[in-house]
Design an enzyme around this catalytic site. Structure first.
Site, PDB file in Angstrom:
ATOM      1  N   ARG A 295      36.798   8.688  57.725  1.00  9.84           N
ATOM      2  CA  ARG A 295      36.940   9.860  58.606  1.00  9.84           C
ATOM      3  C   ARG A 295      37.797   9.530  59.831  1.00  9.84           C
ATOM      4  O   ARG A 295      38.745  10.259  60.114  1.00  9.84           O
ATOM      5  CB  ARG A 295      35.562  10.418  58.981  1.00  9.84           C
ATOM      6  CG  ARG A 295      35.604  11.625  59.902  1.00  9.84           C
ATOM      7  CD  ARG A 295      34.406  12.571  59.696  1.00  9.84           C
ATOM      8  NE  ARG A 295      33.156  11.848  59.572  1.00  9.84           N
ATOM      9  CZ  ARG A 295      32.434  11.361  60.591  1.00  9.84           C
ATOM     10  NH1 ARG A 295      32.818  11.554  61.825  1.00  9.84           N
ATOM     11  NH2 ARG A 295      31.311  10.707  60.378  1.00  9.84           N
TER      12      ARG A 295
ATOM     13  N   TYR B 138      50.633  33.786  64.862  1.00 13.46           N
ATOM     14  CA  TYR B 138      49.848  33.636  63.633  1.00 13.46           C
ATOM     15  C   TYR B 138      48.477  34.302  63.780  1.00 13.46           C
ATOM     16  O   TYR B 138      47.688  33.942  64.665  1.00 13.46           O
ATOM     17  CB  TYR B 138      49.690  32.150  63.314  1.00 13.46           C
ATOM     18  CG  TYR B 138      49.076  31.875  61.985  1.00 13.46           C
ATOM     19  CD1 TYR B 138      49.693  32.293  60.811  1.00 13.46           C
ATOM     20  CD2 TYR B 138      47.872  31.187  61.883  1.00 13.46           C
ATOM     21  CE1 TYR B 138      49.123  32.040  59.578  1.00 13.46           C
ATOM     22  CE2 TYR B 138      47.304  30.926  60.653  1.00 13.46           C
ATOM     23  CZ  TYR B 138      47.928  31.359  59.503  1.00 13.46           C
ATOM     24  OH  TYR B 138      47.355  31.104  58.289  1.00 13.46           O
TER      25      TYR B 138
ATOM     26  N   ASP C 103      53.742  25.777  68.840  1.00 12.52           N
ATOM     27  CA  ASP C 103      53.540  25.777  67.390  1.00 12.52           C
ATOM     28  C   ASP C 103      54.927  25.695  66.734  1.00 12.52           C
ATOM     29  O   ASP C 103      55.727  26.625  66.833  1.00 12.52           O
ATOM     30  CB  ASP C 103      52.790  27.049  66.976  1.00 12.52           C
ATOM     31  CG  ASP C 103      52.462  27.076  65.477  1.00 12.52           C
ATOM     32  OD1 ASP C 103      53.264  26.532  64.680  1.00 12.52           O
ATOM     33  OD2 ASP C 103      51.423  27.664  65.107  1.00 12.52           O
TER      34      ASP C 103
ATOM     35  N   LYS D 124      53.708  24.511  55.309  1.00 10.25           N
ATOM     36  CA  LYS D 124      54.882  25.362  55.115  1.00 10.25           C
ATOM     37  C   LYS D 124      56.118  24.497  54.840  1.00 10.25           C
ATOM     38  O   LYS D 124      56.074  23.634  53.994  1.00 10.25           O
ATOM     39  CB  LYS D 124      55.054  26.271  56.338  1.00 10.25           C
ATOM     40  CG  LYS D 124      53.744  26.909  56.833  1.00 10.25           C
ATOM     41  CD  LYS D 124      53.175  27.932  55.897  1.00 10.25           C
ATOM     42  CE  LYS D 124      51.777  28.420  56.265  1.00 10.25           C
ATOM     43  NZ  LYS D 124      51.579  28.880  57.622  1.00 10.25           N
TER      44      LYS D 124
HETATM   45  C1  LIG Z   1      50.388  28.904  58.410  1.00 10.98           C
HETATM   46  C2  LIG Z   1      50.420  28.804  59.873  1.00 10.98           C
HETATM   47  C3  LIG Z   1      49.368  28.239  60.577  1.00 10.98           C
HETATM   48  C4  LIG Z   1      48.111  27.760  59.897  1.00 10.98           C
HETATM   49  O1  LIG Z   1      48.347  26.727  59.003  1.00 10.98           O
HETATM   50  P1  LIG Z   1      47.425  26.421  57.713  1.00 10.98           P
HETATM   51  O2  LIG Z   1      47.994  25.138  57.215  1.00 10.98           O
HETATM   52  O3  LIG Z   1      47.575  27.582  56.782  1.00 10.98           O
HETATM   53  O4  LIG Z   1      46.032  26.301  58.204  1.00 10.98           O
HETATM   54  C5  LIG Z   1      49.493  28.132  61.951  1.00 10.98           C
HETATM   55  N1  LIG Z   1      50.584  28.570  62.605  1.00 10.98           N
HETATM   56  C6  LIG Z   1      51.608  29.147  61.962  1.00 10.98           C
HETATM   57  C7  LIG Z   1      52.789  29.618  62.734  1.00 10.98           C
HETATM   58  C8  LIG Z   1      51.563  29.287  60.579  1.00 10.98           C
HETATM   59  O5  LIG Z   1      52.585  29.882  59.950  1.00 10.98           O
END
Ligand SMILES: *Cc1c(COP(=O)(O)O)cnc(C)c1O
Length: 372
Positions: free
Chosen positions: A51, A103, A171, A196
């Site tokens: 962990r 998001y 982000d 992504k």
């Molecule tokens: C998809 C996304 C998230 C969350 O990510 P996950 O891996 O799906 O938990 C956060 N911020 C943005 C801008 C995103 O596109």
């Protein structure tokens, strides 16, 4: 490796020193506990329990940290990284600024969880105007914002945040660290979904945080160990393996997005087209100076849900799917997930298919879909 190009850095990021007989990227280490020295106990090796730490995860963190220019910690998902940051940094009575157009699940978390524990949440549109940051503990922006693709000037916002004693987190999901380096622009923290474009094969979930502040990384690392939101060894390995091609994938995705943006800009049956790389897009002035390359994601409106369905059905190369940044082109009608976009709003994620094939397919599918 800062003197080397993006492609070279992606190929080498986080790899161990070459040693005869060793693979380029060591395979995943599957372990919960590791053997310990019975006399010295847990101080005898960096590996004690899975962990807090794992050697496969450490290599991935070195790779992402190298690209972002900071110390990195990976999480099970992007949502885990972002909510982990918010909960590790914010205390009852603190104020946090979040993007009004960012998001959706992060916004929902803020109102469902943060507000109920006494954190004041202020939503601000990504493009501004930003209120006074006096008394604010943390500003979290998303640039380009998902799904609306507005941008904010990170360097300018970092300056006003720091003048007011606030932290700035960016982000970086949509841009990826090759698209922009928020820490170089003055941000204190980067958070992102690695699900992504960073890993880009639509086959794993991942999140990360990066910072140059040992205090912030320490606080978030403690939080991660306490809550256990770590990615498994196999996903960590797969993510690292995928990052070698990030430069190539982004180059094709961005070129495809440019061609699709040109196509859509010339059609009278598509409205609300947004892509930060279009010179007449409202995001262009900031995006073209702040970003090192444009994302493969664009958004537009087809009027209603039925026309979106007809468009995706008619297209041979556009998959109906959420998420973005993968090798396959996909389209998502965001309103089906309950976020606050209009019924015909589409986020299109360009894959790495041949540009001419994609342009021809999307043009034909729009023709076949007919009017709204
Ligand atoms: C998809 C996304 C998230 C969350 O990510 P996950 O891996 O799906 O938990 C956060 N911020 C943005 C801008 C995103 O596109």
């Amino acid at each position: 490796m800062t003197d080397l190009g993006d492609g070279t850095r992606c190929v080498h990021a986080g790899l161990p020193e070459p040693a005869p007989g060793d693979p380029f990227l060591p395979g995943p280490v599957f372990a919960a506990p590791y053997h310990l020295d019975p006399w010295q106990g847990q101080g005898s090796s960096p590996n004690g329990y899975g962990r807090p730490d794992n050697p496969t995860r450490r290599l991935l963190e070195a790779a992402i940290g190298e690209l972002e220019g900071g110390d990195c910690r990976v999480f099970a998902t992007g949502q885990a990284a972002i909510t982990g940051l918010l909960l590790a940094v914010l205390r009852p009575g603190d104020t946090v600024l979040l993007p009004a157009d960012g998001y959706f699940p992060v916004r929902a978390f803020a109102t469902d969880v943060l507000e109920t524990i006494g954190v004041r949440v202020v939503f601000v549109p990504t493009a501004g105007p930003y209120p006074s940051l006096e008394g604010v503990r943390l500003v979290l922006v998303e640039t380009p914002a998902n799904p609306g693709l507005d941008v904010v000037d990170v360097a300018a916002l970092a300056e006003s945040a720091h003048a007011a004693g606030a932290l700035l987190a960016v982000d970086n999901t949509t841009a990826t660290p090759l698209g922009q380096r928020p820490l170089d622009l003055g941000a204190d923290l980067v958070v992102a979904s690695g699900t992504k474009a960073l890993t880009g094969h639509s086959d794993l979930l991942l999140g990360y945080l990066a910072s140059r502040s040992a205090d912030l990384v320490g606080a978030v690392t403690s939080w991660r160990t306490a809550t256990g939101s770590v990615p498994g060894a196999f996903d960590s390995w797969l993510a690292h393996r995928s990052m070698a091609t990030l430069d190539l994938r982004l180059a094709r995705q961005s070129a495809n997005a440019a061609a699709i943006a040109d196509l859509l800009a010339g059609r009278t049956d598509v409205t609300g087209l947004r892509w930060p790389g279009l010179p007449d897009d409202p995001a262009y002035p900031v995006a073209s100076t702040q970003m090192r390359r444009m994302p493969g994601v664009l958004s537009f409106d087809l009027g209603d849900a039925d026309r979106v369905a007809r468009f995706i059905t008619a297209a041979r190369l556009v998959a109906a799917a959420t998420s973005f940044g993968g090798t396959h082109t996909s389209a998502d009608r965001r309103a089906q997930w309950g976020d606050d976009t209009s019924p015909g709003f589409v986020r299109l994620s360009c894959g790495v298919e041949d540009t001419a094939d994609l342009v021809a397919d999307i043009a034909a599918a729009l023709d076949a879909a007919g009017p709204a």
